[in-house]
Structure formats: structure tokens, C-alpha cells
Design an enzyme around this catalytic site. Sequence first.
Site, PDB file in Angstrom:
ATOM      1  CB  ALA A   1      -0.919   0.007   1.210  1.00 26.73           C
TER       2      ALA A   1
ATOM      3  CG  HIS B   1      -4.414  -7.500   4.312  1.00 23.72           C
ATOM      4  ND1 HIS B   1      -3.350  -6.692   4.659  1.00 23.72           N
ATOM      5  CD2 HIS B   1      -5.523  -6.740   4.475  1.00 23.72           C
ATOM      6  CE1 HIS B   1      -3.806  -5.497   5.010  1.00 23.72           C
ATOM      7  NE2 HIS B   1      -5.125  -5.510   4.910  1.00 23.72           N
TER       8      HIS B   1
ATOM      9  CD  GLU C   1      -2.162  -7.950  -0.020  1.00 21.49           C
ATOM     10  OE1 GLU C   1      -2.474  -7.731   1.176  1.00 21.49           O
ATOM     11  OE2 GLU C   1      -1.391  -7.219  -0.656  1.00 21.49           O
TER      12      GLU C   1
END
Length: 189
Positions: free
Chosen positions: A91, A158, A155
Amino acid sequence: MNRSFYLQLVNPWHPAMEIPDPSQLAAPHPDYPDILMESRAAQALKSLLARLDAFDRIVPVSGFRSHQQQQKIWDDSMKENGYLFTRQYVAIPGCSEHETGLAIDLAANAPDIDFIRPDFPYTGIYGQFRALAPSYGFILRYPAGKESITRISEEPWHFRYVGVPYASIITNRGLVLEEYADSNERSVS
């Protein structure tokens, strides 16, 4: 913390607006005291791991990150992996859920764990974790098939704390947080 803190949308178009004070952070795993989350999220994760008796099989890789830590991860990945990889898996600093203390990257306990893309299978204890996660306030934040909405590659490691009952609502409807936030904005208007 109020409901809006837990439901805040953080992505490249919505920077992190509320950052927890260090006194609001706690370790969700007793063997990893330096990996922290916002205290309510940490307690929920600790409870879920205890329910599964999974402290020895599921380990935290990354929790709360300061803006400076996120910047270093971004810069290091750019040097090592280039822009395309970094943009898919890291990010933008200031736009990371990790900066809120509400995100956790988890891995199957193994000798060598990839920090950027840890292994967190869909089967076994990890599948059980996924099935129970919403009832503890967690969503799988970046599922397969939603990349065009999240702008992040799948992901499976996550997880994001949004609280109860919101995690169940989001999961049961097959939404990602962007879609849930958009539907709530439209229903309020």
C-alpha cells in the site's frame, strides 16, 4: 473508538484518517509481542486463535505500522521488486490499513516466512480461521475476483478488523469494504 473508526475505508483514494495512539495498541499473539494491533482488534484475534488452539500454527507477520515504517517497506520493495510488483502488493504510505492498527497479515508457521506475501492456505486450520473470522469481526480484505475494485492483488493472508456484526454482513454479501462503504453512503443519501 467509535464505529466509524473500525469501518473507515483506507485505500489510495481514502488515506488513513484516524491513527491509534500507542496506548491503544496490543499484541494479539503472546509469542510476537512486537506485532501490534488496535486493542479491540488484538483481543478479537487473540480470542479467535485461542478458540482454534492455533497459536503454534497461525502467526502474525505484520500488524500496526507507522507511516515511516510503511514508507520504508514501499521504498525497499520498489528497489527489490520494481513498481508493478510494489503497486500490486504494498500500500502507498498514508493509504495503508496497517497504519490504522486494524489490519493483520497472518502466515502458516514455518521457518521462512515471506514478509510481503506470506503463505496462508485456504485449507485446514487456516480454512477454519477464515470461516470463523467474521464472527470475531474480521474480513478477508483482498479476495480473489475483487482486484478491479480494491486495486490490490488477492492477498489471502491480509485480514481487516471491522467489528461485529459488520464483518458477517460484508462476508455474507460477498462484498469488499469499498462496496460496503459505497452501499452505506447510497443508503444514507
